[in-house]
Design a protein around this motif. Structure first.
Motif, PDB file in Angstrom:
ATOM      1  N   LEU A 289      -2.516 -10.715  -7.350  1.00  0.00           N
ATOM      2  CA  LEU A 289      -3.218 -11.556  -8.314  1.00  0.00           C
ATOM      3  C   LEU A 289      -2.217 -12.436  -9.050  1.00  0.00           C
ATOM      4  CD1 LEU A 289      -5.661  -8.928  -9.855  1.00  0.00           C
ATOM      5  CD2 LEU A 289      -6.135 -10.609  -8.055  1.00  0.00           C
ATOM      6  N   LEU A 290      -2.616 -13.670  -9.280  1.00  0.00           N
ATOM      7  CA  LEU A 290      -1.805 -14.597 -10.048  1.00  0.00           C
ATOM      8  C   LEU A 290      -1.844 -14.180 -11.505  1.00  0.00           C
ATOM      9  CD1 LEU A 290      -0.180 -17.244 -10.334  1.00  0.00           C
ATOM     10  CD2 LEU A 290      -2.386 -18.428 -10.556  1.00  0.00           C
ATOM     11  N   GLU A 291      -0.663 -13.923 -12.081  1.00  0.00           N
ATOM     12  CA  GLU A 291      -0.589 -13.504 -13.478  1.00  0.00           C
ATOM     13  C   GLU A 291      -0.173 -14.640 -14.415  1.00  0.00           C
ATOM     14  OE1 GLU A 291       0.366  -8.784 -13.247  1.00  0.00           O
ATOM     15  OE2 GLU A 291       2.068 -10.129 -13.500  1.00  0.00           O
ATOM     16  N   GLY A 292       0.529 -15.621 -13.888  1.00  0.00           N
ATOM     17  CA  GLY A 292       0.936 -16.697 -14.772  1.00  0.00           C
ATOM     18  C   GLY A 292       1.960 -17.611 -14.141  1.00  0.00           C
TER      19      GLY A 292
ATOM     20  N   MET B  73       3.926 -16.183 -10.970  1.00  0.00           N
ATOM     21  CA  MET B  73       4.151 -14.738 -10.896  1.00  0.00           C
ATOM     22  C   MET B  73       2.888 -14.101 -10.349  1.00  0.00           C
ATOM     23  SD  MET B  73       5.698 -11.836 -11.255  1.00  0.00           S
ATOM     24  CE  MET B  73       7.179 -12.015 -12.229  1.00  0.00           C
ATOM     25  N   TYR B  74       3.058 -13.346  -9.280  1.00  0.00           N
ATOM     26  CA  TYR B  74       1.971 -12.593  -8.660  1.00  0.00           C
ATOM     27  C   TYR B  74       2.302 -11.117  -8.734  1.00  0.00           C
ATOM     28  CZ  TYR B  74      -0.300 -16.641  -6.503  1.00  0.00           C
ATOM     29  OH  TYR B  74      -0.984 -17.797  -6.279  1.00  0.00           O
ATOM     30  N   ALA B  75       1.289 -10.265  -8.792  1.00  0.00           N
ATOM     31  CA  ALA B  75       1.530  -8.823  -8.782  1.00  0.00           C
ATOM     32  C   ALA B  75       0.324  -8.088  -8.193  1.00  0.00           C
ATOM     33  CB  ALA B  75       1.818  -8.307 -10.180  1.00  0.00           C
ATOM     34  N   ARG B  76       0.630  -6.907  -7.736  1.00  0.00           N
ATOM     35  CA  ARG B  76      -0.392  -5.945  -7.306  1.00  0.00           C
ATOM     36  C   ARG B  76       0.010  -4.622  -7.940  1.00  0.00           C
ATOM     37  NH1 ARG B  76      -2.004  -5.301  -0.979  1.00  0.00           N
ATOM     38  NH2 ARG B  76      -2.701  -3.141  -1.154  1.00  0.00           N
ATOM     39  N   CYS B  77      -0.906  -4.025  -8.666  1.00  0.00           N
ATOM     40  CA  CYS B  77      -0.609  -2.812  -9.431  1.00  0.00           C
ATOM     41  C   CYS B  77      -1.574  -1.696  -9.069  1.00  0.00           C
ATOM     42  CB  CYS B  77      -0.728  -3.102 -10.929  1.00  0.00           C
ATOM     43  SG  CYS B  77       0.312  -4.446 -11.490  1.00  0.00           S
TER      44      CYS B  77
ATOM     45  N   GLN C 132       0.833  -1.208   0.000  1.00  0.00           N
ATOM     46  CA  GLN C 132       0.000   0.000   0.000  1.00  0.00           C
ATOM     47  C   GLN C 132       0.862   1.250   0.000  1.00  0.00           C
ATOM     48  OE1 GLN C 132      -3.491   0.380   2.516  1.00  0.00           O
ATOM     49  NE2 GLN C 132      -3.443  -1.824   2.873  1.00  0.00           N
ATOM     50  N   LEU C 133       1.877   1.273   0.841  1.00  0.00           N
ATOM     51  CA  LEU C 133       2.754   2.436   0.913  1.00  0.00           C
ATOM     52  C   LEU C 133       3.497   2.640  -0.399  1.00  0.00           C
ATOM     53  CD1 LEU C 133       4.862   3.599   3.835  1.00  0.00           C
ATOM     54  CD2 LEU C 133       5.883   3.462   1.585  1.00  0.00           C
ATOM     55  N   ALA C 134       4.100   1.566  -0.932  1.00  0.00           N
ATOM     56  CA  ALA C 134       4.890   1.692  -2.166  1.00  0.00           C
ATOM     57  C   ALA C 134       4.030   2.144  -3.339  1.00  0.00           C
ATOM     58  CB  ALA C 134       5.580   0.377  -2.488  1.00  0.00           C
ATOM     59  N   LEU C 135       2.816   1.607  -3.447  1.00  0.00           N
ATOM     60  CA  LEU C 135       1.943   1.990  -4.565  1.00  0.00           C
ATOM     61  C   LEU C 135       1.353   3.390  -4.398  1.00  0.00           C
ATOM     62  CD1 LEU C 135       0.131  -1.367  -5.405  1.00  0.00           C
ATOM     63  CD2 LEU C 135       2.028  -0.272  -6.635  1.00  0.00           C
ATOM     64  N   SER C 136       1.453   3.956  -3.203  1.00  0.00           N
ATOM     65  CA  SER C 136       0.996   5.339  -3.009  1.00  0.00           C
ATOM     66  C   SER C 136       2.034   6.343  -3.510  1.00  0.00           C
ATOM     67  CB  SER C 136       0.694   5.607  -1.530  1.00  0.00           C
ATOM     68  OG  SER C 136       1.900   5.727  -0.781  1.00  0.00           O
ATOM     69  N   LEU C 137       3.239   5.869  -3.782  1.00  0.00           N
ATOM     70  CA  LEU C 137       4.308   6.739  -4.273  1.00  0.00           C
ATOM     71  C   LEU C 137       4.208   6.870  -5.792  1.00  0.00           C
ATOM     72  CD1 LEU C 137       7.182   5.236  -2.101  1.00  0.00           C
ATOM     73  CD2 LEU C 137       5.886   7.342  -1.674  1.00  0.00           C
TER      74      LEU C 137
END
Length: 180
Positions: free
Chosen positions: A152-155, A175-179, A120-125
């Protein structure tokens, strides 16, 4: 790279803070020599305290050079005894995370708490758009941790990572990511 990530992040139960040389002995006792903890890691269990001391020195240098942030996880009531780590490897617009937690703290929801707060902090930057992580396809606990943290699972990435405690050959990872 100018780094705007903070030196410390607090959650309801944890503080994520910079590593200190004095942390090596605690990490060695807590998990770096534990085969169950190291099973899915990219490193073998450490047999000598000097190995953990070298790793902490590397983390401190990378922190000082703004290449990565290896946040140590400590409980609020015991800032001197780390129980895990969330390593944030910095790239342009993306942060790749890895994490580890001592076995006696498994199942308490501490790692999802740390990952969610950091993300949450990193994506607020403004400079970061993506936080990503991989885990071995057999590491269901790590996959669940990421899912609980909103990733989310991307692949599936075939022959992606060598996990020396399981094989000398590269293994498949998710691979998981949150964007944002």
């Amino acid at each position: 790279m100018t780094l705007s990530l903070p030196d410390e992040i607090r959650t309801s139960r944890l503080t994520l803070r910079a590593p200190r040389a004095s942390d090596a002995a605690h990490l060695f006792a807590a998990y770096t020599q534990d085969l169950d903890v190291a099973r899915f890691m990219t490193w073998r269990p450490q047999t000598q305290l000097a190995e953990t001391e070298g790793f902490i020195a590397y983390c401190m240098k990378a922190w000082a050079e703004n290449r990565s942030r290896a946040y140590l996880l400590v409980l609020h009531d015991n800032d001197d005894v780390p129980i895990g780590m969330l390593d944030a490897r910095l790239q342009q617009r993306t942060i790749d995370i890895g994490y580890v937690l001592q076995r006696k703290s498994w199942g308490e929801g501490l790692m999802p708490e740390a990952i969610d707060a950091f993300t949450q902090l990193a994506l607020s930057l403004p400079e970061y758009f993506r936080i990503q992580a991989t885990c071995d396809v057999e590491n269901t606990a790590s996959a669940r941790t990421l899912e609980k943290s909103g990733f989310l699972l991307e692949g599936r990435l075939e022959r992606h990572t060598v996990v020396p405690n399981l094989s000398e050959e590269p293994r498949a990872c998710f691979m998981y990511a949150r964007c944002k």
